[in-house]
Design a protein around this motif. Structure first.
Motif, PDB file in Angstrom:
ATOM      1  N   TYR A  82      25.787 -17.124  -0.368  1.00  0.00           N
ATOM      2  CA  TYR A  82      26.265 -16.607  -1.650  1.00  0.00           C
ATOM      3  C   TYR A  82      26.851 -15.229  -1.427  1.00  0.00           C
ATOM      4  N   VAL A  83      28.074 -15.033  -1.890  1.00  0.00           N
ATOM      5  CA  VAL A  83      28.734 -13.739  -1.789  1.00  0.00           C
ATOM      6  C   VAL A  83      28.774 -13.142  -3.192  1.00  0.00           C
ATOM      7  N   GLY A  84      27.972 -12.138  -3.410  1.00  0.00           N
ATOM      8  CA  GLY A  84      27.878 -11.533  -4.734  1.00  0.00           C
ATOM      9  C   GLY A  84      26.830 -10.446  -4.729  1.00  0.00           C
ATOM     10  N   PRO A  85      26.499  -9.888  -5.890  1.00  0.00           N
ATOM     11  CA  PRO A  85      25.509  -8.811  -5.961  1.00  0.00           C
ATOM     12  C   PRO A  85      24.148  -9.228  -5.411  1.00  0.00           C
ATOM     13  N   ARG A  86      23.601  -8.407  -4.556  1.00  0.00           N
ATOM     14  CA  ARG A  86      22.302  -8.707  -3.947  1.00  0.00           C
ATOM     15  C   ARG A  86      21.208  -8.815  -4.999  1.00  0.00           C
ATOM     16  N   ARG A  87      21.279  -7.969  -6.016  1.00  0.00           N
ATOM     17  CA  ARG A  87      20.226  -7.947  -7.020  1.00  0.00           C
ATOM     18  C   ARG A  87      20.096  -9.286  -7.725  1.00  0.00           C
ATOM     19  N   ILE A  88      21.201 -10.003  -7.905  1.00  0.00           N
ATOM     20  CA  ILE A  88      21.155 -11.315  -8.557  1.00  0.00           C
ATOM     21  C   ILE A  88      20.265 -12.261  -7.762  1.00  0.00           C
ATOM     22  N   VAL A  89      20.452 -12.287  -6.456  1.00  0.00           N
ATOM     23  CA  VAL A  89      19.655 -13.171  -5.604  1.00  0.00           C
ATOM     24  C   VAL A  89      18.196 -12.717  -5.598  1.00  0.00           C
ATOM     25  N   GLU A  90      17.961 -11.420  -5.539  1.00  0.00           N
ATOM     26  CA  GLU A  90      16.589 -10.913  -5.523  1.00  0.00           C
ATOM     27  C   GLU A  90      15.842 -11.271  -6.808  1.00  0.00           C
ATOM     28  N   VAL A  91      16.510 -11.153  -7.938  1.00  0.00           N
ATOM     29  CA  VAL A  91      15.875 -11.519  -9.210  1.00  0.00           C
ATOM     30  C   VAL A  91      15.582 -13.016  -9.248  1.00  0.00           C
ATOM     31  N   ALA A  92      16.528 -13.829  -8.773  1.00  0.00           N
ATOM     32  CA  ALA A  92      16.331 -15.283  -8.764  1.00  0.00           C
ATOM     33  C   ALA A  92      15.141 -15.672  -7.896  1.00  0.00           C
ATOM     34  N   VAL A  93      15.057 -15.097  -6.711  1.00  0.00           N
ATOM     35  CA  VAL A  93      13.960 -15.415  -5.794  1.00  0.00           C
ATOM     36  C   VAL A  93      12.623 -14.945  -6.360  1.00  0.00           C
ATOM     37  N   THR A  94      12.618 -13.742  -6.918  1.00  0.00           N
ATOM     38  CA  THR A  94      11.387 -13.214  -7.514  1.00  0.00           C
ATOM     39  C   THR A  94      10.908 -14.090  -8.663  1.00  0.00           C
ATOM     40  N   THR A  95      11.837 -14.602  -9.462  1.00  0.00           N
ATOM     41  CA  THR A  95      11.473 -15.495 -10.565  1.00  0.00           C
ATOM     42  C   THR A  95      10.713 -16.704 -10.049  1.00  0.00           C
ATOM     43  N   LEU A  96      11.195 -17.294  -8.954  1.00  0.00           N
ATOM     44  CA  LEU A  96      10.545 -18.482  -8.396  1.00  0.00           C
ATOM     45  C   LEU A  96       9.154 -18.165  -7.849  1.00  0.00           C
ATOM     46  N   ALA A  97       8.909 -16.904  -7.522  1.00  0.00           N
ATOM     47  CA  ALA A  97       7.592 -16.509  -7.009  1.00  0.00           C
ATOM     48  C   ALA A  97       6.593 -16.271  -8.130  1.00  0.00           C
ATOM     49  N   THR A  98       7.055 -16.325  -9.375  1.00  0.00           N
ATOM     50  CA  THR A  98       6.171 -16.197 -10.539  1.00  0.00           C
ATOM     51  C   THR A  98       5.996 -17.572 -11.170  1.00  0.00           C
ATOM     52  N   ASP A  99       5.433 -17.611 -12.386  1.00  0.00           N
ATOM     53  CA  ASP A  99       5.257 -18.900 -13.061  1.00  0.00           C
ATOM     54  C   ASP A  99       6.404 -19.208 -14.009  1.00  0.00           C
ATOM     55  N   ARG A 100       7.517 -18.480 -13.863  1.00  0.00           N
ATOM     56  CA  ARG A 100       8.666 -18.704 -14.735  1.00  0.00           C
ATOM     57  C   ARG A 100       9.647 -19.650 -14.067  1.00  0.00           C
ATOM     58  N   ALA A 101      10.326 -20.466 -14.890  1.00  0.00           N
ATOM     59  CA  ALA A 101      11.416 -21.297 -14.384  1.00  0.00           C
ATOM     60  C   ALA A 101      12.681 -20.453 -14.322  1.00  0.00           C
ATOM     61  N   LEU A 102      13.616 -20.873 -13.490  1.00  0.00           N
ATOM     62  CA  LEU A 102      14.856 -20.129 -13.279  1.00  0.00           C
ATOM     63  C   LEU A 102      16.030 -20.905 -13.851  1.00  0.00           C
ATOM     64  N   LEU A 103      16.833 -20.239 -14.679  1.00  0.00           N
ATOM     65  CA  LEU A 103      18.053 -20.830 -15.220  1.00  0.00           C
ATOM     66  C   LEU A 103      19.241 -20.068 -14.658  1.00  0.00           C
ATOM     67  N   LEU A 104      20.071 -20.754 -13.877  1.00  0.00           N
ATOM     68  CA  LEU A 104      21.302 -20.171 -13.345  1.00  0.00           C
ATOM     69  C   LEU A 104      22.425 -20.507 -14.310  1.00  0.00           C
ATOM     70  N   LEU A 105      22.980 -19.478 -14.919  1.00  0.00           N
ATOM     71  CA  LEU A 105      23.975 -19.658 -15.975  1.00  0.00           C
ATOM     72  C   LEU A 105      25.306 -19.054 -15.528  1.00  0.00           C
ATOM     73  N   GLY A 106      26.394 -19.711 -15.888  1.00  0.00           N
ATOM     74  CA  GLY A 106      27.709 -19.181 -15.547  1.00  0.00           C
ATOM     75  C   GLY A 106      28.798 -20.179 -15.875  1.00  0.00           C
ATOM     76  N   VAL A 107      30.037 -19.719 -15.829  1.00  0.00           N
ATOM     77  CA  VAL A 107      31.150 -20.616 -16.095  1.00  0.00           C
ATOM     78  C   VAL A 107      31.251 -21.611 -14.945  1.00  0.00           C
ATOM     79  N   PRO A 108      31.921 -22.741 -15.141  1.00  0.00           N
ATOM     80  CA  PRO A 108      32.056 -23.724 -14.065  1.00  0.00           C
ATOM     81  C   PRO A 108      32.673 -23.097 -12.815  1.00  0.00           C
TER      82      PRO A 108
END
Length: 384
Positions: A82-108
């Motif tokens: 993935y080429v993009g802001p590092r923080r986006i990936v860090e937040v996504a990974v951290t979410t999976l390490a908690t009890d929250r589900a992850l929703l990846l949202l964006g245009v097609p």
């Protein structure tokens, strides 16, 4: 009664360490991420000495490194997924390490599915526990179904029950994926509420339930740009931590994304790498970005935007098709004529309105651009 065991006898556990039926990985047209990048995942696991959540194959740091790329202490190069802001990936990974589900949202076309697959591969070593959302997706695809031969012969039982990918992920502490969540009917979407809030899936026919074990997580993808979208209920949306995947910020970033994916796809199709292809990739990306933004890159000329999204995914398709044309019907060098037809097809989705937009853009922008004469002629020829 709570059930926390692994797969039932009706659903034997599969070994995802290699392609099915012993097929050689290099013969698979589109290998799963855990197979295509097995050497990178193994190298990360071998050198990963950081704490790992229960049943994770890698630590959160290593998962982020797998997605974003880097060089390990032993010299192993991890390619960026993935080429993009590092923080986006860090937040996504951290979410999976908690009890929250992850929703990846964006245009097609913003790599939601790609990121989802690689996250699941890095976290669980298996990206195949997948529910593909459509307007016809039934509740059984998320909860469970029945083997009707067993059901009629012996009545409701665990052997007659067919677990969904989500149910299997809960029982095994794995990562489940739900693609195009907003395409699924609202009442089916809401079957996830109990799963995500209570971490349990009731089986009222048997008076049992499946409780999620540690390691279970769920990644969903969604966009609100396409037709046929069903809004998420507020109750379901609260169960997700939403991460928005943006379009690339700069031309250089988008060119890099397109070039990397074209190279990967081209190698899988045995297409030779075109040494001069980057020039045509840059032109395609520039056209897409200007038509998306409604203004030229220098900010001087306003242009109309077509009905399509013109995302990096479409650019990858246009360039890959052009590379195939250059290989099989040309001299192997990617030229304007090779990408012109694909570009026209990507831009002109509405034959009436979009064709006018494209013609005006060609005459007002492309025709006047220095060094783009061959590109202009090729596009004019296929547009005639």
């Amino acid at each position: 009664m709570s059930v926390t065991a692994g797969p039932t006898s009706a659903e034997p556990r599969h070994d995802h360490s290699a392609p099915a039926n012993g097929t050689a990985a290099q013969e698979v047209l589109r290998p799963h991420a855990e197979h295509a990048f097995a050497h990178e995942l193994a190298a990360l696991a071998a050198q990963d000495d950081r704490p790992r959540p229960a049943r994770w194959k890698l630590s959160p740091w290593a998962v982020a490194t797998y997605l974003l790329g880097g060089t390990l202490p032993d010299g192993t190069v991890i390619t960026p997924k993935y080429v993009g802001p590092r923080r986006i990936v860090e937040v996504a990974v951290t979410t999976l390490a908690t009890d929250r589900a992850l929703l990846l949202l964006g245009v097609p076309g913003t790599a939601k599915t790609w990121v989802s697959e690689h996250l699941a591969a890095a976290v669980s070593g298996d990206s195949t526990l997948l529910v593909q959302g459509t307007a016809g997706t039934p509740e059984e695809a998320i909860r469970y179904g029945w083997n009707y031969a067993q059901l009629l012969a012996h009545g409701p039982s665990r052997t007659a029950l067919v677990p969904s990918p989500v149910m299997r992920a809960m029982a095994e502490g794995m990562t489940a994926r739900v693609e195009e969540l907003t395409r699924i009917p609202a009442d089916v979407q809401d079957s996830l509420i109990t799963i995500l809030s209570e971490k349990t899936l009731p089986i009222p026919e048997l008076g049992q339930e499946v409780q999620a074990v540690r390691g279970f997580s769920l990644i969903a993808t969604a966009n609100d740009r396409d037709r046929g979208v069903n809004e998420l209920s507020s109750a379901l949306r609260r169960r997700f931590n939403t991460v928005v995947l943006p379009l690339p910020e700069s031309v250089e970033a988008e060119v890099d994304i397109v070039a990397r994916r074209v190279d990967q796809i081209g190698r899988s199709l045995d297409l030779p790498a075109g040494p001069d292809g980057i020039d045509e990739i840059r032109r395609v990306v520039t056209v897409f970005r200007e038509l998306r933004a409604g203004i030229t890159s220098d900010g001087r000329t306003k242009v109309k935007s077509p009905s399509g999204t013109l995302s990096p995914a479409e650019a990858i398709s246009v360039v890959t098709n052009g590379l195939a044309l250059a290989t099989h019907f040309g001299d192997g060098v990617l030229r304007p004529a090779d990408v012109a037809a694909g570009l026209l097809g990507a831009v002109v989705r509405d034959p009436a309105a979009d064709r006018v937009v494209w013609q005006e853009y060609l005459e007002a922008v492309v025709r006047e651009r220095v060094g783009w004469t061959d590109f202009y002629r090729a596009c004019r020829e296929v547009s005639a």
